[in-house]
Structure formats: structure tokens, C-alpha cells
Write a protein that holds these residues in place. Structure first.
Motif, PDB file in Angstrom:
ATOM      1  N   ILE A 152       0.749  -1.489  -0.043  1.00 49.17           N
ATOM      2  CA  ILE A 152       0.057  -0.063  -0.110  1.00 49.17           C
ATOM      3  C   ILE A 152       0.865   1.291  -0.099  1.00 49.17           C
ATOM      4  CG2 ILE A 152      -1.514   1.353   1.383  1.00 49.17           C
ATOM      5  CD1 ILE A 152      -3.070  -1.249   2.232  1.00 49.17           C
ATOM      6  N   ALA A 153       1.943   1.207   0.710  1.00 47.53           N
ATOM      7  CA  ALA A 153       3.095   2.226   0.843  1.00 47.53           C
ATOM      8  C   ALA A 153       3.664   2.405  -0.297  1.00 47.53           C
ATOM      9  CB  ALA A 153       3.663   2.111   2.232  1.00 47.53           C
ATOM     10  N   SER A 154       3.888   1.574  -1.351  1.00 46.13           N
ATOM     11  CA  SER A 154       4.728   1.341  -2.255  1.00 46.13           C
ATOM     12  C   SER A 154       4.307   2.749  -3.269  1.00 46.13           C
ATOM     13  CB  SER A 154       4.439   0.336  -3.194  1.00 46.13           C
ATOM     14  OG  SER A 154       3.450  -0.079  -3.843  1.00 46.13           O
ATOM     15  N   ASP A 155       3.247   3.361  -3.354  1.00 50.91           N
ATOM     16  CA  ASP A 155       3.222   4.605  -4.096  1.00 50.91           C
ATOM     17  C   ASP A 155       3.804   5.608  -3.794  1.00 50.91           C
ATOM     18  OD1 ASP A 155       1.803   5.571  -1.808  1.00 50.91           O
ATOM     19  OD2 ASP A 155       0.063   5.576  -2.602  1.00 50.91           O
ATOM     20  N   GLY A 156       4.541   5.506  -2.677  1.00 50.67           N
ATOM     21  CA  GLY A 156       5.397   6.658  -2.177  1.00 50.67           C
ATOM     22  C   GLY A 156       4.912   7.902  -1.554  1.00 50.67           C
ATOM     23  N   LYS A 157       3.504   7.927  -1.323  1.00 51.57           N
ATOM     24  CA  LYS A 157       2.881   8.704  -0.399  1.00 51.57           C
ATOM     25  C   LYS A 157       2.789   8.759   0.960  1.00 51.57           C
ATOM     26  CE  LYS A 157       0.088   9.510  -4.720  1.00 51.57           C
ATOM     27  NZ  LYS A 157      -1.403   9.561  -5.239  1.00 51.57           N
ATOM     28  N   GLU A 158       2.392   9.635   1.730  1.00 53.83           N
ATOM     29  CA  GLU A 158       2.262   9.508   3.066  1.00 53.83           C
ATOM     30  C   GLU A 158       0.734   8.976   3.333  1.00 53.83           C
ATOM     31  OE1 GLU A 158       2.732  13.205   5.220  1.00 53.83           O
ATOM     32  OE2 GLU A 158       4.876  13.434   4.714  1.00 53.83           O
ATOM     33  N   HIS A 159       0.712   8.056   4.202  1.00 49.41           N
ATOM     34  CA  HIS A 159      -0.582   7.379   4.485  1.00 49.41           C
ATOM     35  C   HIS A 159      -0.716   7.453   5.786  1.00 49.41           C
ATOM     36  CE1 HIS A 159      -1.065   5.260   0.585  1.00 49.41           C
ATOM     37  NE2 HIS A 159       0.195   5.346   0.474  1.00 49.41           N
ATOM     38  N   GLY A 160      -2.112   7.759   6.224  1.00 50.62           N
ATOM     39  CA  GLY A 160      -2.452   7.635   7.552  1.00 50.62           C
ATOM     40  C   GLY A 160      -3.216   6.142   7.896  1.00 50.62           C
ATOM     41  N   PHE A 161      -2.986   6.036   9.247  1.00 46.84           N
ATOM     42  CA  PHE A 161      -3.394   4.779   9.978  1.00 46.84           C
ATOM     43  C   PHE A 161      -4.887   4.343   9.439  1.00 46.84           C
ATOM     44  CE2 PHE A 161      -4.385   1.811  13.113  1.00 46.84           C
ATOM     45  CZ  PHE A 161      -3.722   0.613  12.884  1.00 46.84           C
ATOM     46  N   SER A 162      -5.783   5.209   9.696  1.00 48.64           N
ATOM     47  CA  SER A 162      -7.133   4.927   9.417  1.00 48.64           C
ATOM     48  C   SER A 162      -7.527   4.474   7.976  1.00 48.64           C
ATOM     49  CB  SER A 162      -8.044   5.931  10.135  1.00 48.64           C
ATOM     50  OG  SER A 162      -7.792   7.016   9.428  1.00 48.64           O
ATOM     51  N   GLY A 169       1.416  10.690  13.101  1.00 50.83           N
ATOM     52  CA  GLY A 169       0.156  10.059  12.240  1.00 50.83           C
ATOM     53  C   GLY A 169       0.330   9.536  11.112  1.00 50.83           C
ATOM     54  N   LYS A 170       1.612   9.889  10.506  1.00 49.87           N
ATOM     55  CA  LYS A 170       1.666   9.635   8.768  1.00 49.87           C
ATOM     56  C   LYS A 170       2.765   8.578   8.624  1.00 49.87           C
ATOM     57  CE  LYS A 170      -1.652  12.036   7.491  1.00 49.87           C
ATOM     58  NZ  LYS A 170      -2.738  11.897   6.689  1.00 49.87           N
ATOM     59  N   PHE A 171       2.651   7.810   7.611  1.00 54.33           N
ATOM     60  CA  PHE A 171       3.922   7.040   7.398  1.00 54.33           C
ATOM     61  C   PHE A 171       4.249   6.770   5.847  1.00 54.33           C
ATOM     62  CE2 PHE A 171       0.522   3.882   7.311  1.00 54.33           C
ATOM     63  CZ  PHE A 171       0.786   3.188   6.185  1.00 54.33           C
ATOM     64  N   LEU A 172       5.275   6.386   5.658  1.00 54.12           N
ATOM     65  CA  LEU A 172       5.554   6.209   3.952  1.00 54.12           C
ATOM     66  C   LEU A 172       6.675   5.237   3.920  1.00 54.12           C
ATOM     67  CD1 LEU A 172       8.345   8.029   3.136  1.00 54.12           C
ATOM     68  CD2 LEU A 172       6.863  10.073   3.172  1.00 54.12           C
ATOM     69  N   LYS A 217       8.634  -0.596  10.273  1.00 54.93           N
ATOM     70  CA  LYS A 217       9.454   1.032  10.683  1.00 54.93           C
ATOM     71  C   LYS A 217      10.467   0.480  11.226  1.00 54.93           C
ATOM     72  CE  LYS A 217       9.218   5.133  13.449  1.00 54.93           C
ATOM     73  NZ  LYS A 217       8.584   5.788  14.195  1.00 54.93           N
ATOM     74  N   LYS A 218      10.657  -0.568  12.208  1.00 53.39           N
ATOM     75  CA  LYS A 218      11.790  -0.748  13.227  1.00 53.39           C
ATOM     76  C   LYS A 218      13.005  -1.395  12.193  1.00 53.39           C
ATOM     77  CE  LYS A 218      10.667   0.625  17.086  1.00 53.39           C
ATOM     78  NZ  LYS A 218      11.072   1.897  17.801  1.00 53.39           N
ATOM     79  N   ALA A 219      12.466  -2.169  10.994  1.00 52.65           N
ATOM     80  CA  ALA A 219      13.494  -2.694  10.062  1.00 52.65           C
ATOM     81  C   ALA A 219      13.708  -1.628   8.998  1.00 52.65           C
ATOM     82  CB  ALA A 219      12.805  -3.902   9.539  1.00 52.65           C
ATOM     83  N   GLY A 220      13.377  -0.408   9.052  1.00 52.21           N
ATOM     84  CA  GLY A 220      13.649   0.630   8.041  1.00 52.21           C
ATOM     85  C   GLY A 220      12.961   0.517   6.799  1.00 52.21           C
ATOM     86  N   LEU A 221      11.762  -0.133   6.763  1.00 54.37           N
ATOM     87  CA  LEU A 221      11.090  -0.250   5.560  1.00 54.37           C
ATOM     88  C   LEU A 221       9.999   0.850   5.285  1.00 54.37           C
ATOM     89  CD1 LEU A 221      10.642  -4.217   5.529  1.00 54.37           C
ATOM     90  CD2 LEU A 221      12.642  -2.680   4.400  1.00 54.37           C
ATOM     91  N   LEU A 222       9.682   1.341   6.760  1.00 54.38           N
ATOM     92  CA  LEU A 222       8.508   2.410   6.633  1.00 54.38           C
ATOM     93  C   LEU A 222       9.398   3.545   7.543  1.00 54.38           C
ATOM     94  CD1 LEU A 222       5.237   0.825   7.166  1.00 54.38           C
ATOM     95  CD2 LEU A 222       6.001   1.563   5.117  1.00 54.38           C
ATOM     96  N   GLU A 223       9.043   4.711   7.334  1.00 52.31           N
ATOM     97  CA  GLU A 223       9.205   5.773   8.176  1.00 52.31           C
ATOM     98  C   GLU A 223       7.989   6.572   8.367  1.00 52.31           C
ATOM     99  OE1 GLU A 223      12.241   8.074   6.290  1.00 52.31           O
ATOM    100  OE2 GLU A 223      10.911   8.791   4.712  1.00 52.31           O
ATOM    101  N   ASN A 224       8.143   7.359   9.682  1.00 53.12           N
ATOM    102  CA  ASN A 224       6.945   8.338  10.048  1.00 53.12           C
ATOM    103  C   ASN A 224       7.746   9.799   9.770  1.00 53.12           C
ATOM    104  OD1 ASN A 224       6.623   6.110  12.491  1.00 53.12           O
ATOM    105  ND2 ASN A 224       4.758   6.813  11.311  1.00 53.12           N
ATOM    106  N   PRO A 225       7.221  10.430   8.504  1.00 58.35           N
ATOM    107  CA  PRO A 225       7.746  11.735   8.243  1.00 58.35           C
ATOM    108  C   PRO A 225       7.037  12.813   9.259  1.00 58.35           C
ATOM    109  CG  PRO A 225       5.915  11.085   6.602  1.00 58.35           C
ATOM    110  CD  PRO A 225       6.317  10.066   7.532  1.00 58.35           C
ATOM    111  N   ARG A 226       5.999  12.515   9.806  1.00 55.40           N
ATOM    112  CA  ARG A 226       5.437  13.456  10.615  1.00 55.40           C
ATOM    113  C   ARG A 226       4.367  12.623  11.643  1.00 55.40           C
ATOM    114  NH1 ARG A 226       0.619  16.323   8.124  1.00 55.40           N
ATOM    115  NH2 ARG A 226       0.505  15.084   6.078  1.00 55.40           N
TER     116      ARG A 226
END
Length: 113
Positions: free
Chosen positions: A16-26, A78-81, A67-76
Motif C-alpha cells: 500500500i505504501a509503495s506509491d511513495g505517498k504519505e498514508h494515515g493509519f485509518s 500520524g503518517k507513514f511512508l 518501521k523498526k526494520a527501516g522499511l517504513l518511516e514516519n515523516p510526521r
């Protein structure tokens, strides 16, 4: 179908995150629930503590582990990419991502200590 375990949700979440955009949890909760074909009852099933749903809990753990494996990050807040590492993993087309897979990353091993 029962609510999938958190490891089963890691690869779909990363995709889902592979589009490179920020995503919210909900936002991803709804998408993942459709992908794994959860019923309304399964989606609303509470943890014994009653503080959150079983599905939310498992998606949260999948997100934390990625995130802990460095595959996702939180730019701000409530958001991840996805990270470059996450994109590289998806290019390798893994059949699944689980804890064993994530142990190849030193950051994840440090998190597990």
C-alpha cells in the motif's frame, strides 16, 4: 475468515505504501480490511482489554515492525511512508515478510533486544 496475524499484514501494508505517498493509519485500515476480506464483525472484534480492535492492533504491530526494520518511516505524526529500503524489498518480490525476514536488518535486531 479470522483476523490475520500481524506478520501476514506486513507485505500488504508495505505494498500500500509503495506509491511513495504519505498514508494515515485509518486510511490503510479500510484498504487492508477490504484486501483480506474481513467481515464487519471481524473488523469490529475487540481485544480482551476493550481498548482497540484486534485488526487495528495487528496492523499497528505490522507497521511498527516494518518501521523498526527501516522499511517504513514516519515523516510526521500520524503518517507513514515507504523508504528506499522498503522499495528495494518490494522489487525483490518476496513471497511474504515476517519477523524472520526482518532479522536481516541490524536496526530490527537491535529493536528485538
Amino acid at each position: 475468515m479470522a483476523v490475520p496475524d500481524y506478520q501476514s499484514l506486513m507485505l500488504p501494508l508495505l505494498k500500500i505504501a509503495s506509491d511513495g505517498k504519505e498514508h494515515g493509519f485509518s486510511e490503510v485500515l479500510g484498504v487492508l480490511a477490504l484486501q483480506v476480506k474481513l467481515t464487519d464483525d471481524e473488523r469490529k472484534e475487540q481485544l480482551p482489554s476493550g481498548t482497540q480492535t484486534r485488526f487495528e492492533n495487528r496492523v499497528r504491530w505490522a507497521q511498527i515492525y516494518l518501521k523498526k526494520a527501516g522499511l517504513l518511516e514516519n515523516p510526521r505524526r500520524g503518517k507513514f511512508l515507504i523508504t528506499e529500503r522498503g522499495l528495494t524489498v518490494l522489487k525483490e518480490v518476496p513471497p511474504h515478510i515476517n519477523v524472520k525476514f526482518l532479522r536481516q536488518y541490524p536496526e530490527f535486531l537491535e529493536f528485538q533486544k
